[in-house]
Design a protein around this motif. Structure first.
Motif, short mmCIF file in Angstrom:
data_model
loop_
_atom_site.label_atom_id
_atom_site.label_comp_id
_atom_site.label_asym_id
_atom_site.label_seq_id
_atom_site.Cartn_x
_atom_site.Cartn_y
_atom_site.Cartn_z
N SER A 2 0.84 -1.18 0.00
CA SER A 2 0.00 0.00 0.00
C SER A 2 0.88 1.25 0.00
CB SER A 2 -0.90 0.00 1.23
OG SER A 2 -1.69 1.15 1.25
N ASN A 3 0.60 2.18 -0.89
CA ASN A 3 1.36 3.42 -0.97
C ASN A 3 0.53 4.58 -0.49
OD1 ASN A 3 3.75 2.40 -2.19
ND2 ASN A 3 2.69 2.27 -4.13
N THR A 4 1.21 5.60 0.02
CA THR A 4 0.57 6.84 0.42
C THR A 4 0.84 7.86 -0.68
OG1 THR A 4 1.05 6.31 2.73
CG2 THR A 4 0.46 8.59 2.23
N GLU A 10 0.80 18.67 0.06
CA GLU A 10 0.95 17.73 1.17
C GLU A 10 2.41 17.29 1.32
OE1 GLU A 10 -3.48 15.63 1.03
OE2 GLU A 10 -1.86 14.87 -0.27
N LEU A 11 3.08 17.04 0.19
CA LEU A 11 4.50 16.68 0.25
C LEU A 11 5.31 17.85 0.82
CD1 LEU A 11 6.81 14.73 -0.40
CD2 LEU A 11 6.90 15.76 -2.68
N PRO A 19 6.21 24.42 -2.16
CA PRO A 19 5.63 23.68 -3.29
C PRO A 19 6.22 24.09 -4.65
CG PRO A 19 3.89 24.41 -1.84
CD PRO A 19 5.16 25.03 -1.34
N ARG A 20 6.51 25.39 -4.81
CA ARG A 20 7.11 25.84 -6.07
C ARG A 20 8.50 25.24 -6.27
NH1 ARG A 20 7.09 31.86 -5.22
NH2 ARG A 20 6.91 31.07 -3.13
N TYR A 21 9.27 25.11 -5.19
CA TYR A 21 10.60 24.51 -5.30
C TYR A 21 10.49 23.03 -5.69
CZ TYR A 21 15.34 23.11 -4.18
OH TYR A 21 16.61 22.61 -4.27
N ILE A 22 9.50 22.34 -5.14
CA ILE A 22 9.29 20.94 -5.50
C ILE A 22 8.96 20.84 -6.99
CG2 ILE A 22 7.77 18.93 -5.18
CD1 ILE A 22 7.52 19.83 -2.21
N TRP A 50 4.87 8.69 -1.19
CA TRP A 50 5.59 9.06 0.02
C TRP A 50 6.63 8.01 0.43
CZ3 TRP A 50 7.72 12.45 2.66
CH2 TRP A 50 8.15 12.22 3.96
N GLU A 51 6.30 6.75 0.40
CA GLU A 51 7.22 5.71 0.87
C GLU A 51 8.52 5.70 0.06
OE1 GLU A 51 3.28 4.84 2.41
OE2 GLU A 51 3.96 5.25 0.38
#
Length: 71
Positions: A2-4, A10-11, A19-22, A50-51
């Motif tokens: 199972s993945n998140t 959210e990250l 968020p802009r840098y991501i 996420w994992e």
């Protein structure tokens, strides 16, 4: 397994990056499609796994790893 799945916002909250840098710096250089994120149903929306991100953040980086981008 199972993945998140997380949105960019959210990250951002979890890893403490804007968020802009991501979107502009990490996506497609550090975070790779098919490994760290997916586009469900071929759409525009991006969901980060996420994992996988958490696992890669915990890895140690060697000098050889850093040199790969230079040579």
């Amino acid at each position: 397994m199972s993945n998140t799945y997380l949105t960019t916002d959210e990250l951002s909250e979890r890893i403490k990056f804007d968020p802009r840098y991501i979107r502009n710096s990490l996506k497609d250089s550090v975070l790779l499609e098919g490994i760290h994120y997916i586009r469900p149903f071929g759409g525009r929306k991006i969901l980060y796994i996420w994992e996988q991100i958490e696992n890669d953040m915990a890895k140690t980086c060697t000098t050889a790893d850093l040199m790969k981008g230079i040579v």
